[in-house]
Design a protein around this motif. Sequence first.
Motif, mmCIF file in Angstrom:
data_model
loop_
_atom_site.group_PDB
_atom_site.id
_atom_site.type_symbol
_atom_site.label_atom_id
_atom_site.label_comp_id
_atom_site.label_asym_id
_atom_site.label_seq_id
_atom_site.Cartn_x
_atom_site.Cartn_y
_atom_site.Cartn_z
ATOM 1 N N LYS A 93 0.820 -1.212 0.000
ATOM 2 C CA LYS A 93 0.000 0.000 0.000
ATOM 3 C C LYS A 93 0.860 1.271 0.000
ATOM 4 O O LYS A 93 0.645 2.174 -0.796
ATOM 5 C CB LYS A 93 -0.934 0.002 1.223
ATOM 6 N N SER A 94 1.824 1.308 0.920
ATOM 7 C CA SER A 94 2.680 2.502 0.988
ATOM 8 C C SER A 94 3.525 2.609 -0.269
ATOM 9 O O SER A 94 3.782 3.712 -0.761
ATOM 10 C CB SER A 94 3.597 2.430 2.214
ATOM 11 N N THR A 95 3.948 1.468 -0.781
ATOM 12 C CA THR A 95 4.748 1.488 -2.013
ATOM 13 C C THR A 95 3.951 2.118 -3.148
ATOM 14 O O THR A 95 4.484 2.912 -3.924
ATOM 15 C CB THR A 95 5.174 0.052 -2.383
ATOM 16 N N PRO A 124 2.585 11.205 4.847
ATOM 17 C CA PRO A 124 3.170 9.873 4.742
ATOM 18 C C PRO A 124 2.952 9.016 5.982
ATOM 19 O O PRO A 124 2.588 9.531 7.043
ATOM 20 C CB PRO A 124 4.657 10.150 4.536
ATOM 21 N N GLU A 125 3.208 7.728 5.827
ATOM 22 C CA GLU A 125 3.124 6.812 6.961
ATOM 23 C C GLU A 125 4.120 7.258 8.033
ATOM 24 O O GLU A 125 5.218 7.697 7.736
ATOM 25 C CB GLU A 125 3.468 5.396 6.472
ATOM 26 N N GLY A 126 3.715 7.148 9.292
ATOM 27 C CA GLY A 126 4.627 7.514 10.375
ATOM 28 C C GLY A 126 4.674 9.008 10.618
ATOM 29 O O GLY A 126 5.542 9.512 11.315
ATOM 30 N N LEU A 137 -3.157 10.073 1.887
ATOM 31 C CA LEU A 137 -2.985 9.821 3.324
ATOM 32 C C LEU A 137 -2.577 8.369 3.549
ATOM 33 O O LEU A 137 -3.302 7.454 3.150
ATOM 34 C CB LEU A 137 -4.307 10.044 4.066
ATOM 35 N N ASP A 138 -1.439 8.186 4.207
ATOM 36 C CA ASP A 138 -0.992 6.825 4.481
ATOM 37 C C ASP A 138 -1.213 6.504 5.959
ATOM 38 O O ASP A 138 -0.500 7.030 6.820
ATOM 39 C CB ASP A 138 0.485 6.671 4.101
ATOM 40 N N GLU A 139 -2.178 5.662 6.229
ATOM 41 C CA GLU A 139 -2.481 5.166 7.577
ATOM 42 C C GLU A 139 -2.621 6.256 8.640
ATOM 43 O O GLU A 139 -1.925 6.229 9.661
ATOM 44 C CB GLU A 139 -1.404 4.177 8.037
ATOM 45 N N PRO A 140 -3.542 7.183 8.428
ATOM 46 C CA PRO A 140 -3.710 8.221 9.457
ATOM 47 C C PRO A 140 -4.170 7.675 10.803
ATOM 48 O O PRO A 140 -4.018 8.346 11.817
ATOM 49 C CB PRO A 140 -4.774 9.152 8.849
HETATM 50 MG MG LIG Z 1 2.488 1.071 4.763
#
Ligand SMILES: [Mg+2]
Length: 255
Positions: free
Chosen positions: A58-60, A100-102, A175-178
């Motif tokens: 997903k993040s990729t 981004p994630e994190g 949005l990555d994993e808010p």
């Molecule tokens: Mg990810």
Amino acid sequence: MSALPASTPSAPAPARVPLLTVRGLDTFYGKIQALRGVDIDVNEGEIVTIIGANGAGKSTLMMTICGNPRAAKGQITYRGEDITRLPTHDIMSKDIAQSPEGRRVFPRMTVMENLQMGAVLTDPVHFDDDLKRVFSLFPRLKERAGQRGGTLSGGEQQMLAIGRALMSRPRLLLLDEPSLGLAPLIVKQIFDVIRELNRNEGLTVFLVEQNAFHALRLAHRGYVMVNGVITMTGTGRELLARKEVRSAYLEGGAH
Ligand SMILES: [Mg+2]
Ligand SMILES: Nc1ncnc2c1ncn2[C@@H]1O[C@H](COP(=O)(O)OP(=O)(O)OP(=O)(O)O)[C@@H](O)[C@H]1O
């Protein structure tokens, strides 16, 4: 199942004007193939989510859209323009913003300075209005304007990451994993803001989430990714009702 009250659904799915189109995308890390022939459509005014387990890719996908890592094969089109090989800074200057994630807030900068960083590519004439808007969406950030990013709580950092992205006046928000690592109440608050931005301002949102329950309730449409391959697609409601989705991603009810 969830103890949360049933939320009002997102605004009706808008007419299909393509904003972001991904076709046949392959991405590698060295010899490891992380994405395999991924096709995605995000239309103007939609909230589209991609759900999948850890390591699904997903993040990729989100990062490949932003140009890092590069697609090995396939095409990414934004507002009709092929952006597949553009440098990341050119992609990000096209009214696309990413959280981004994190979270990745600047830890030594204050909340205000982080928000200023989000606005560097926009006309300064909008700054005051944009700041007001972010503070009204996330009043907590206003209270903490002088505090360093790194000392905020996880939920506050997530708000700051989204607020910073909004300061660039995006048409498309990635949005990555808010919801990652946040308490249910904060997750609800953040998802309510996303819904509000979509409904009131027509902001288009591409949301990567492991929290399939919340993401599919929020989104007009969703995709399921398994090992770098899109295996299912449908409206948020359709996917929520699918047996395969329920058993793989909603086991034990809402996460
Ligand atoms: Mg990810
Ligand atoms: N920089 C990297 N170098 C090598 N392999 C990577 C790199 N980043 C990700 N991968 C691998 O690519 C695959 C997809 O990772 P990705 O981060 O896209 O998954 P994800 O769906 O976002 O997972 P999560 O839900 O845990 O965030 C995984 O197998 C991961 O180990």
